[in-house]
Design a protein around this motif. Structure first.
Motif, PDB file in Angstrom:
ATOM      1  N   GLY A 561      -2.722  -1.112 -13.812  1.00 51.96           N
ATOM      2  CA  GLY A 561      -1.446  -1.669 -14.266  1.00 51.96           C
ATOM      3  C   GLY A 561      -0.295  -1.118 -13.438  1.00 51.96           C
ATOM      4  O   GLY A 561      -0.408  -0.923 -12.217  1.00 51.96           O
ATOM      5  N   ALA A 562       0.827  -0.804 -14.099  1.00 52.79           N
ATOM      6  CA  ALA A 562       2.008  -0.296 -13.407  1.00 52.79           C
ATOM      7  C   ALA A 562       1.729   1.039 -12.724  1.00 52.79           C
ATOM      8  O   ALA A 562       2.356   1.388 -11.717  1.00 52.79           O
ATOM      9  CB  ALA A 562       3.162  -0.149 -14.392  1.00 52.79           C
ATOM     10  N   GLU A 563       0.784   1.776 -13.241  1.00 54.83           N
ATOM     11  CA  GLU A 563       0.429   3.078 -12.664  1.00 54.83           C
ATOM     12  C   GLU A 563      -0.068   2.953 -11.227  1.00 54.83           C
ATOM     13  O   GLU A 563       0.076   3.871 -10.421  1.00 54.83           O
ATOM     14  CB  GLU A 563      -0.657   3.727 -13.529  1.00 54.83           C
ATOM     15  N   GLY A 564      -0.643   1.796 -10.907  1.00 58.23           N
ATOM     16  CA  GLY A 564      -1.210   1.614  -9.566  1.00 58.23           C
ATOM     17  C   GLY A 564      -0.328   0.832  -8.621  1.00 58.23           C
ATOM     18  O   GLY A 564      -0.803   0.332  -7.594  1.00 58.23           O
ATOM     19  N   ALA A 565       0.970   0.738  -8.914  1.00 58.47           N
ATOM     20  CA  ALA A 565       1.882  -0.070  -8.103  1.00 58.47           C
ATOM     21  C   ALA A 565       1.924   0.380  -6.647  1.00 58.47           C
ATOM     22  O   ALA A 565       2.093  -0.430  -5.735  1.00 58.47           O
ATOM     23  CB  ALA A 565       3.289  -0.047  -8.703  1.00 58.47           C
ATOM     24  N   LYS A 566       1.786   1.690  -6.404  1.00 54.78           N
ATOM     25  CA  LYS A 566       1.876   2.209  -5.040  1.00 54.78           C
ATOM     26  C   LYS A 566       0.506   2.559  -4.458  1.00 54.78           C
ATOM     27  O   LYS A 566       0.414   3.210  -3.415  1.00 54.78           O
ATOM     28  CB  LYS A 566       2.780   3.451  -5.005  1.00 54.78           C
ATOM     29  N   LEU A 567      -0.544   2.126  -5.127  1.00 49.11           N
ATOM     30  CA  LEU A 567      -1.893   2.390  -4.629  1.00 49.11           C
ATOM     31  C   LEU A 567      -2.373   1.226  -3.762  1.00 49.11           C
ATOM     32  O   LEU A 567      -2.088   0.064  -4.048  1.00 49.11           O
ATOM     33  CB  LEU A 567      -2.862   2.602  -5.786  1.00 49.11           C
ATOM     34  N   SER A 568      -3.098   1.554  -2.720  1.00 50.75           N
ATOM     35  CA  SER A 568      -3.667   0.531  -1.837  1.00 50.75           C
ATOM     36  C   SER A 568      -4.919   1.109  -1.188  1.00 50.75           C
ATOM     37  O   SER A 568      -5.252   2.284  -1.400  1.00 50.75           O
ATOM     38  CB  SER A 568      -2.666   0.123  -0.758  1.00 50.75           C
TER      39      SER A 568
END
Length: 627
Positions: A561-568
């Motif tokens: 969710g929002a927690e992974g916004a900067k994950l790639s």
């Protein structure tokens, strides 16, 4: 003709559309298209559309032929320029130790290559029949190798954007036209190859005269010309100019003018023979970077930048650029849509198109990010610096890097890194636990499909490699040393490297072997595939793994969710670096080698060599089990 619809016919049970057209030239164009339908109504509709559209196409073809006088003028200009360069080259060779076997081979290869390009097209290659013919002519293996290399080099040169742009510019200047069509550009390319082939063959038939003969001829010409008393080149003047005027007959004046014209064609106003066009500078710069193994995707970014810069400023001659042009470039970048450059249509858009699209967007969707803006300014700085190093006159106050903006956040805050627990959560997604189907791999189901989408994220988590490094791996990149299997990250036929430090060995984690990765490698080799993950190659974009980036964004959103916004996917590289850097049993030099970072000083970048495979294996095995 079916139901009074011209150009529609039937071949067996399938309808087809065919139309012939005779141009103003003697050439006949014949278009034939299978409509792939047995339905008569559908065939009639498609046929009407094709007929209407083909009227426009044939009209363009008929209109877009070069005239005979234009073709003759262009070929004359190309041939004269090539002959002038050949004379200069051979004179230098003779004055610099003579004409040796290597010179002979290079001349022969160039002459043959231009003839092949002229006769067979710009992408000509050496087939078996040609190789057999060359052998009967007495060509050695070294000759053939030289020809093959030269042929590829000239073909790539002629197809380059910089050369195409220069030919367009020179043709417009020669003919006084205001535009030239794409079809006419193809004709120019063909005429250029033919003219260069003729120049090389003519030069071989009449090689340069010995120095003594040339001196006698020059002396005769000088006897009929009057020069100023001061025969030295005045300070600040162009050494390429002829310092004199004709005194006698018109024939002598004509010769003097011809010599002057040829030299001016070769030299710019500062005596530099490098083309100052921004695309030409980038082409030369990329040629060197390409030899250094820099990734092709990175090199293409320079051309993307240049197209945007020229569209915004209207300038392409680097000698005419000023700091105000760089400032205008930055100002417009702030006003572009944030999504600019994501669509292929953006490459051909005008400045008015850019501004009109931005005007329709809310303020939060306008303005390129500071990182993207700085990257464009860095590209401009590199191009300017490269031209300056070539001796091209750059304005002394042109400093694009002074326009860079400070990032609002530190580099390590732009993108999160996974934690070990987050990776374990990530790999509970259906891609790794069971999918609906291979097409709907992100939807839950009962089957695990061990394709590129399955393997690449796991490999990244156990190596810290970049996405493109893994997605584009050939099957030959899996090697074994001292009983240790590893990924050989190196330049290959399929891809290049991002940086010099990217060339490295990455041992294969034991967990990957347990999961059956070596079986996957064996299967791809047995299938005759050159690539480890052929399903990840996008032929339309000539890129590897683009689809994975999009799917990983979706997976991160679903899992975090929002927690992974900067994950790639790139966050895994940071994860691996963080884990190994905190492991006191793994030296810093090993960490840098695994994550492909340059050393911090000369000692680390020059004197440190590749680590033993056993040490690299130990470090890789320190990464925790996450799947």
């Amino acid at each position: 003709m079916i139901h009074a619809q011209p150009h529609l016919s039937k071949r067996g049970q399938i309808y087809q559309w065919r139309r012939k057209f005779r141009s103003q030239s003697t050439e006949i164009f014949d278009l034939q298209i299978s409509l792939r339908t047995q339905n008569r109504s559908k065939a009639l509709i498609i046929s009407r559309v094709l007929t209407a559209e083909s009227d426009k196409v044939f009209e363009a073809i008929d209109r877009n032929y070069l005239t005979k006088s234009e073709a003759r003028a262009w070929m004359t200009q190309v041939a004269q320029a090539e002959m002038a360069k050949l004379e200069k080259l051979h004179l230098i060779q003779k004055m610099d130790g003579g004409y040796d076997e290597q010179d002979r081979r290079l001349d022969w290869a160039n002459r043959k290559a231009w003839r092949l390009l002229s006769d067979r097209g710009i992408e000509a290659s050496l087939d078996q029949e040609t190789l057999d013919h060359l052998k009967t002519e007495g060509a050695s293996a070294a000759d053939v190798d030289s020809l093959e290399y030269t042929l590829k080099l000239l073909s790539r040169h002629m197809l380059s954007e910089a050369v195409t742009n220069r030919q367009r510019r020179e043709f417009l200047e020669l003919t006084g036209r205001v535009s030239v069509s794409a079809y006419e550009m193809l004709q120019l390319r063909q005429l250029t190859s033919a003219a260069k082939a003729a120049a090389w063959e003519r030069f071989e038939a009449s090689p340069p005269r010995p120095a003594q003969d040339m001196a006698e001829e020059i002396a005769r010409e000088l006897g009929s010309m009057q020069f100023s008393a001061d025969v030295t080149t005045p300070e600040g003047s162009n050494s390429c100019e002829i310092q004199g005027t004709a005194k006698s007959s018109g024939d002598v004046a004509s010769k003097g003018q011809i010599a002057r014209t040829e030299l001016e064609n070769y030299c710019d106003e500062d005596g530099n023979d490098y083309d100052p066009d921004i695309f030409a500078v980038i082409e030369r710069m990329n040629a060197i970077k390409r030899e250094e193994g820099i990734e092709e995707r990175t090199l293409k970014q320079y051309f993307s930048f240049a197209r945007l810069f020229v569209t915004i400023t209207g300038k392409r001659d680097v000698t005419k650029l000023r700091q105000s042009d760089a400032a205008k470039f930055r100002e417009i970048l702030y006003k572009l849509p944030k999504s600019w450059g994501k669509s292929s249509r953006d490459a051909t858009a005008t400045l008015e198109d850019m501004q009109a699209r931005a005007a329709k967007l809310p303020p939060e969707k306008v303005g390129l990010s500071i990182g993207t803006l700085n990257r464009h300014l860095d590209h401009l700085q590199q191009v300017v610096a490269w031209a300056d190093n070539e001796g091209i006159a750059i304005h002394e106050k042109l400093r694009p890097n002074k326009l860079r903006r400070r990032e609002p956040e530190r580099a390590n805050e732009k993108r999160d890194q996974y934690t070990t627990e987050q990776l374990r959560r990530l790999f509970t997604h259906p891609v790794w636990t069971g999918s609906h189907s291979q097409y709907y791999q992100l939807a839950a189901g009962s089957e695990i499909y061990r394709n590129g989408m399955f393997w690449v994220p796991i490999i990244c988590a156990y190596t810290g490699a970049r996405r493109a490094e893994i997605c584009g791996l050939p099957t030959t990149a899996i090697k074994v040393e001292n009983g240790i299997a590893y990924f050989d990250i190196d330049v290959s036929e399929e891809r290049r490297l991002k940086t010099k430090a990217s060339k490295r060995r990455l041992p294969i984690h034991s967990r990957l072997i347990e999961l059956g990765f070596m079986d996957h490698v064996k299967a791809q080799r047995q299938a005759g595939s050159k690539l480890l993950f052929p399903d990840l190659y996008d032929a339309t974009l000539d890129a590897f793994g683009r689809d994975i980036t999009r799917k990983m964004r979706q997976i991160n959103d679903e899992v975090f969710g929002a927690e992974g916004a900067k994950l790639s996917l790139h966050s895994m590289k940071h994860y691996v670096q963080n884990v190994l850097s905190r492991d006191t049993t793994v030296p810093d030099v090993i960490v840098r080698e695994i994550v492909a970072h340059e050393g911090k000083d000369v000692h680390e970048t020059v004197y440190e060599k590749g680590s033993p495979i056993e040490d690299l294996k130990y470090a890789i095995e320190r990464l925790p089990i996450v799947y």
